[in-house]
Design a protein around this motif. Structure first.
Motif, mmCIF file in Angstrom:
data_model
loop_
_atom_site.group_PDB
_atom_site.id
_atom_site.type_symbol
_atom_site.label_atom_id
_atom_site.label_comp_id
_atom_site.label_asym_id
_atom_site.label_seq_id
_atom_site.Cartn_x
_atom_site.Cartn_y
_atom_site.Cartn_z
ATOM 1 N N ASN A 57 0.833 -1.207 0.000
ATOM 2 C CA ASN A 57 0.000 0.000 0.000
ATOM 3 C C ASN A 57 0.865 1.253 0.000
ATOM 4 O OD1 ASN A 57 -2.419 -1.563 0.264
ATOM 5 N ND2 ASN A 57 -1.967 -1.781 2.455
ATOM 6 N N GLU A 58 0.504 2.197 -0.872
ATOM 7 C CA GLU A 58 1.179 3.493 -0.831
ATOM 8 C C GLU A 58 0.597 4.300 0.313
ATOM 9 O OE1 GLU A 58 2.407 7.198 -3.784
ATOM 10 O OE2 GLU A 58 1.048 5.630 -4.474
ATOM 11 N N LEU A 59 1.462 4.915 1.102
ATOM 12 C CA LEU A 59 1.027 5.688 2.257
ATOM 13 C C LEU A 59 0.729 7.115 1.829
ATOM 14 C CD1 LEU A 59 3.632 4.384 4.847
ATOM 15 C CD2 LEU A 59 1.372 3.464 4.294
ATOM 16 N N TYR B 278 12.379 -0.124 9.721
ATOM 17 C CA TYR B 278 11.736 -1.075 10.602
ATOM 18 C C TYR B 278 10.258 -0.726 10.791
ATOM 19 C CZ TYR B 278 15.996 -3.396 12.292
ATOM 20 O OH TYR B 278 17.149 -4.141 12.386
ATOM 21 N N ASP B 279 9.436 -1.751 10.913
ATOM 22 C CA ASP B 279 8.037 -1.664 11.287
ATOM 23 C C ASP B 279 7.152 -1.108 10.169
ATOM 24 O OD1 ASP B 279 5.593 -1.498 12.961
ATOM 25 O OD2 ASP B 279 7.018 -1.739 14.583
ATOM 26 N N ASP B 280 5.884 -1.281 10.390
ATOM 27 C CA ASP B 280 4.855 -0.779 9.481
ATOM 28 C C ASP B 280 4.408 0.566 10.028
ATOM 29 O OD1 ASP B 280 3.087 -0.673 7.435
ATOM 30 O OD2 ASP B 280 1.753 -2.235 8.168
ATOM 31 N N LEU B 281 4.868 1.640 9.423
ATOM 32 C CA LEU B 281 4.603 2.983 9.937
ATOM 33 C C LEU B 281 3.311 3.540 9.361
ATOM 34 C CD1 LEU B 281 8.227 4.417 9.640
ATOM 35 C CD2 LEU B 281 7.117 3.483 11.685
ATOM 36 N N CYS C 44 4.125 4.120 14.952
ATOM 37 C CA CYS C 44 4.636 2.764 14.791
ATOM 38 C C CYS C 44 3.514 1.779 15.105
ATOM 39 C CB CYS C 44 5.825 2.566 15.727
ATOM 40 S SG CYS C 44 6.621 0.981 15.617
ATOM 41 N N ARG C 45 3.131 0.974 14.121
ATOM 42 C CA ARG C 45 1.975 0.098 14.287
ATOM 43 C C ARG C 45 2.164 -0.916 15.421
ATOM 44 N NH1 ARG C 45 -2.226 -0.928 10.791
ATOM 45 N NH2 ARG C 45 -1.118 0.138 9.090
#
Length: 235
Positions: free
Chosen positions: A72-74, A154-157, A210-211
């Motif tokens: 997904n584009e943020l 790192y992580d899904d922001l 940070c998810r």
């Protein structure tokens, strides 16, 4: 979320990234020279061959572009539908939620394309390599090719603007998020000033949630999204 990196060297894209000292040496030796004579032999300047390899930080993984699966584009800017559209500067930076081969869970990938993209990518990478702190986005690896470059975090922001949008109908939750973000930013500001003597300005930062932890993450990069007056004056 479990996104622990492998301990092997599967992500090394070429021999130059396995031996960064060779790349940097090749780029620094006889810098600026062309053809010249040494002990009867003719040597040719091959510095340009190392231009990309010498920018690969030895402490971070070099990831093949094909190992990154963009999802997904943020979105931050509703007008451009992407984070960091900098068309006036000749290049575009887009940020995606993505999967990387061999890892569980999503990471966040910033892709750079267009004229001047490599220079902007290098400058950003330089900031991310020396800034290692849980208050800021943390670099996991990099990708570079002839057509595009990427920084993998790192992580899904989650863009903080999206977070506000989710709870815009609740005045109580909105007030809570404002207070929470303000408190988190004050701690980040204190760290930045005490460590680098740098005062953070909201307009010069991009903010993420940070998810996996729900914590605020700051990026030293002007946001392309709308300005939110949720940060009080600090300092």
């Amino acid at each position: 979320m479990d996104s622990k990196p492998h301990t092997d060297n599967d992500y090394t894209s070429d021999s130059a990234s396995e031996h960064p000292e060779s790349a940097s040496y090749g780029g620094a030796m006889f810098s600026g020279s062309q053809d010249f004579m040494v002990a009867g032999g003719t040597f040719h300047n091959v510095t340009n061959n190392y231009t990309t390899a010498s920018t690969v930080p030895p402490d971070f993984r070099s990831i093949p572009l094909g190992d990154i699966y963009l999802q997904n584009e943020l979105e931050l800017d509703r007008g451009s539908h992407t984070v960091g559209h900098l068309r006036d500067r000749g290049f575009v930076r887009r940020v995606y939620s993505a999967r990387v081969v061999g890892l569980d869970g999503n990471l966040t990938v910033a892709m750079y394309q267009g004229d001047g993209a490599q220079k902007e990518w290098r400058e950003d990478i330089l900031r991310y390599t020396w800034l290692r702190n849980p208050y800021f986005v943390q670099l996991w690896g990099i990708t570079t090719s002839s057509t595009m470059h990427a920084a993998v975090f790192y992580d899904d922001l989650i863009p903080v603007e999206q977070f506000f949008e989710l709870y815009r109908h609740s005045s109580i939750l909105t007030a809570y998020i404002h207070g929470y973000c303000n408190t988190e930013f004050e701690v980040t500001w204190d760290y930045s000033y005490s460590s680098f003597k740098r005062s953070l300005d909201q307009g010069q930062c991009t903010f993420w949630i940070c998810r996996s932890t729900g914590r605020l993450r700051t990026e030293f990069r002007p946001s392309q999204g709308p300005y939110f007056p949720w940060i009080s004056t600090v300092g």
